[in-house]
Design an enzyme around this catalytic site. Structure first.
Site, PDB file in Angstrom:
ATOM      1  N   ASN A 127      65.758 -17.543  24.870  1.00  0.00           N
ATOM      2  CA  ASN A 127      65.015 -17.086  23.696  1.00  0.00           C
ATOM      3  C   ASN A 127      64.725 -18.322  22.847  1.00  0.00           C
ATOM      4  O   ASN A 127      65.616 -18.837  22.184  1.00  0.00           O
ATOM      5  CB  ASN A 127      65.882 -16.063  22.941  1.00  0.00           C
ATOM      6  CG  ASN A 127      65.286 -15.673  21.609  1.00  0.00           C
ATOM      7  OD1 ASN A 127      64.132 -15.981  21.313  1.00  0.00           O
ATOM      8  ND2 ASN A 127      66.072 -14.988  20.783  1.00  0.00           N
ATOM      9  N   TRP A 128      63.488 -18.771  22.908  1.00  0.00           N
ATOM     10  CA  TRP A 128      63.135 -20.021  22.215  1.00  0.00           C
ATOM     11  C   TRP A 128      62.931 -19.827  20.713  1.00  0.00           C
ATOM     12  O   TRP A 128      62.758 -20.792  19.982  1.00  0.00           O
ATOM     13  CB  TRP A 128      61.879 -20.641  22.852  1.00  0.00           C
ATOM     14  CG  TRP A 128      62.083 -21.072  24.284  1.00  0.00           C
ATOM     15  CD1 TRP A 128      63.262 -21.073  24.984  1.00  0.00           C
ATOM     16  CD2 TRP A 128      61.082 -21.557  25.196  1.00  0.00           C
ATOM     17  NE1 TRP A 128      63.052 -21.537  26.263  1.00  0.00           N
ATOM     18  CE2 TRP A 128      61.721 -21.835  26.424  1.00  0.00           C
ATOM     19  CE3 TRP A 128      59.708 -21.781  25.093  1.00  0.00           C
ATOM     20  CZ2 TRP A 128      61.024 -22.333  27.532  1.00  0.00           C
ATOM     21  CZ3 TRP A 128      59.015 -22.266  26.187  1.00  0.00           C
ATOM     22  CH2 TRP A 128      59.677 -22.546  27.394  1.00  0.00           C
ATOM     23  N   LYS A 129      62.912 -18.587  20.265  1.00  0.00           N
ATOM     24  CA  LYS A 129      62.724 -18.266  18.837  1.00  0.00           C
ATOM     25  C   LYS A 129      61.482 -18.988  18.292  1.00  0.00           C
ATOM     26  O   LYS A 129      60.526 -19.193  19.035  1.00  0.00           O
ATOM     27  CB  LYS A 129      63.997 -18.602  18.046  1.00  0.00           C
ATOM     28  CG  LYS A 129      65.235 -17.958  18.693  1.00  0.00           C
ATOM     29  CD  LYS A 129      66.462 -18.023  17.845  1.00  0.00           C
ATOM     30  CE  LYS A 129      67.613 -17.365  18.596  1.00  0.00           C
ATOM     31  NZ  LYS A 129      68.834 -17.288  17.809  1.00  0.00           N
ATOM     32  N   HIS A 178      66.315  -7.916  18.321  1.00  0.00           N
ATOM     33  CA  HIS A 178      67.163  -9.103  18.135  1.00  0.00           C
ATOM     34  C   HIS A 178      67.759  -9.060  16.725  1.00  0.00           C
ATOM     35  O   HIS A 178      67.117  -8.582  15.787  1.00  0.00           O
ATOM     36  CB  HIS A 178      66.337 -10.375  18.342  1.00  0.00           C
ATOM     37  CG  HIS A 178      67.202 -11.603  18.350  1.00  0.00           C
ATOM     38  ND1 HIS A 178      67.598 -12.226  17.192  1.00  0.00           N
ATOM     39  CD2 HIS A 178      67.780 -12.273  19.368  1.00  0.00           C
ATOM     40  CE1 HIS A 178      68.383 -13.247  17.516  1.00  0.00           C
ATOM     41  NE2 HIS A 178      68.510 -13.296  18.823  1.00  0.00           N
ATOM     42  N   GLU A 210      68.041 -11.206  14.496  1.00  0.00           N
ATOM     43  CA  GLU A 210      67.232 -11.830  13.443  1.00  0.00           C
ATOM     44  C   GLU A 210      66.127 -10.872  12.987  1.00  0.00           C
ATOM     45  O   GLU A 210      65.740 -10.873  11.819  1.00  0.00           O
ATOM     46  CB  GLU A 210      66.663 -13.165  13.957  1.00  0.00           C
ATOM     47  CG  GLU A 210      67.759 -14.228  13.971  1.00  0.00           C
ATOM     48  CD  GLU A 210      67.692 -15.204  15.128  1.00  0.00           C
ATOM     49  OE1 GLU A 210      66.612 -15.393  15.708  1.00  0.00           O
ATOM     50  OE2 GLU A 210      68.750 -15.789  15.460  1.00  0.00           O
ATOM     51  N   GLU A 234      74.965  -9.159  21.516  1.00  0.00           N
ATOM     52  CA  GLU A 234      74.955 -10.422  20.773  1.00  0.00           C
ATOM     53  C   GLU A 234      75.667 -10.245  19.436  1.00  0.00           C
ATOM     54  O   GLU A 234      75.059  -9.776  18.465  1.00  0.00           O
ATOM     55  CB  GLU A 234      73.514 -10.868  20.519  1.00  0.00           C
ATOM     56  CG  GLU A 234      72.732 -11.137  21.774  1.00  0.00           C
ATOM     57  CD  GLU A 234      71.585 -12.108  21.509  1.00  0.00           C
ATOM     58  OE1 GLU A 234      71.572 -13.153  22.162  1.00  0.00           O
ATOM     59  OE2 GLU A 234      70.752 -11.839  20.636  1.00  0.00           O
ATOM     60  N   GLY A 247      73.876 -18.790  17.022  1.00  0.00           N
ATOM     61  CA  GLY A 247      73.486 -20.040  16.376  1.00  0.00           C
ATOM     62  C   GLY A 247      74.599 -20.677  15.562  1.00  0.00           C
ATOM     63  O   GLY A 247      74.355 -21.598  14.782  1.00  0.00           O
ATOM     64  N   SER A 291      75.729 -18.404  21.156  1.00  0.00           N
ATOM     65  CA  SER A 291      76.326 -19.729  21.406  1.00  0.00           C
ATOM     66  C   SER A 291      76.765 -19.949  22.854  1.00  0.00           C
ATOM     67  O   SER A 291      77.763 -20.612  23.108  1.00  0.00           O
ATOM     68  CB  SER A 291      77.485 -19.989  20.439  1.00  0.00           C
ATOM     69  OG  SER A 291      77.008 -19.987  19.105  1.00  0.00           O
ATOM     70  N   GLY A 322      69.934 -18.878  23.137  1.00  0.00           N
ATOM     71  CA  GLY A 322      69.046 -19.419  22.122  1.00  0.00           C
ATOM     72  C   GLY A 322      69.005 -20.937  22.198  1.00  0.00           C
ATOM     73  O   GLY A 322      68.318 -21.521  23.044  1.00  0.00           O
ATOM     74  N   GLY A 323      69.784 -21.591  21.338  1.00  0.00           N
ATOM     75  CA  GLY A 323      69.762 -23.052  21.205  1.00  0.00           C
ATOM     76  C   GLY A 323      69.821 -23.804  22.525  1.00  0.00           C
ATOM     77  O   GLY A 323      69.042 -24.748  22.744  1.00  0.00           O
TER      78      GLY A 323
HETATM   79  P1  PGA Z   1      72.226 -18.937  20.314  1.00  0.00           P
HETATM   80  O1  PGA Z   1      71.222 -17.685  20.134  1.00  0.00           O
HETATM   81  O2  PGA Z   1      72.432 -19.116  21.799  1.00  0.00           O
HETATM   82  O3  PGA Z   1      71.508 -20.098  19.684  1.00  0.00           O
HETATM   83  O4  PGA Z   1      73.479 -18.567  19.618  1.00  0.00           O
HETATM   84  C1  PGA Z   1      71.314 -16.552  20.959  1.00  0.00           C
HETATM   85  C2  PGA Z   1      70.259 -15.555  20.591  1.00  0.00           C
HETATM   86  O5  PGA Z   1      69.959 -15.404  19.400  1.00  0.00           O
HETATM   87  O6  PGA Z   1      69.674 -14.881  21.467  1.00  0.00           O
END
Ligand code: PGA
Length: 250
Positions: A9-11, A95, A97, A167, A173, A213, A234-235
């Site tokens: 997930n590149w956000k 998600h 967010e 999640e 993050g 993470s 994500g990251g």
């Molecule tokens: P993260 O994000 O790996 O940066 O913690 C995961 C996500 O939000 O899908």
């Protein structure tokens, strides 16, 4: 046997060229994926370019959101058919967010999940508790409520085409990953919920990703848990080496 599924997930990160380069690097390594399904989810503006960059490889392209209506006066929104049109095969829905920053409700997520399934797009439906909810021992209830709310009206055939992502909000993050035992406990609860809602055979086929993470260093321990079938990353999905390291671990 559930095939592991690793999605990046590149956000709201990268620009067109860096997105294309990253996608091309992932596609170039796809000969080594073995039995692992892989998807990348770029910002919507780069979906078509990224789909071009991975075309001919087994890497799937996913969107990070969509709207539940098919067409019409919905300024700024994109429908499932539009996403399919530019080469998407999956879509991340609900998600944390979007739930917490943009105020998306279970009802909205549910409408999107049903629209995605109707259109033939695989929804990756995210659920997860906040730190306050975990500390108040509400994790099981919160995750169950999000599950039932987001998947209301999804029949058994549609359920097997759905991916769930657990999640924990406190792990996204933050560098604070859930321990393999903490994650497995929730995944195993989710599997029981799926069994009650559908049946053992259906529950057995549905993939449940862990997200929060995930890094190459912790991926193996998480992914070796019996009910953890992949990761939503994500990251660590923004660099080819770390993303490929997680796929390698799977
Ligand atoms: P993260 O994000 O790996 O940066 O913690 C995961 C996500 O939000 O899908």
């Amino acid at each position: 046997m559930r095939r592991p599924f690793i999605a990046g997930n590149w956000k709201m990160n990268l620009r067109r060229q860096s997105a294309v380069d990253l996608a091309a690097a992932v596609a170039a390594a796809s000969g080594e994926f073995g039995e692992v399904d892989v998807a990348v989810c770029p910002p919507s503006t780069y979906l078509a370019s990224v789909a071009d960059a991975v075309s001919g490889s087994p890497v799937a392209v996913g969107a990070q959101n969509m709207y539940h209506e098919t067409d019409g006066a919905f300024t700024g929104e994109l429908s499932a058919a539009m996403l399919l049109d530019v080469g998407c095969r999956c879509v991340v829905l609900g998600h944390s967010e979007r739930r917490h920053v943009l105020g998306e409700s279970n009802q909205e997520v549910n409408a999107k999940v049903l629209a995605a399934l109707t259109a033939g797009l695989t929804p990756i439906v995210c659920v997860g508790e906040t730190l306050a909810q975990r500390e108040a021992e509400q994790t099981t209830d919160v995750v169950a409520e999000q599950f039932y709310g987001s998947l209301a009206g999804v029949n058994a055939d549609q359920a097997v085409a759905t991916v769930i992502a657990y999640e924990p909000v406190w792990a996204i993050g933050t560098g604070k990953v859930a321990s393999p035992d903490q994650a497995e406990a929730v995944h195993s609860d989710l599997r029981k919920i799926l069994q009650n809602q559908y049946n053992a055979e259906v529950a057995d086929q549905i993939r449940i990703q862990y997200g929060g993470s995930v890094k190459p260093a912790n991926a193996r321990d998480l992914l070796s848990q019996p009910n953890i079938d992949g990761a939503l990353v994500g990251g660590a999905s923004l660099e080819p080496d770390s993303f490929l390291g997680i796929i390698q671990a799977a």
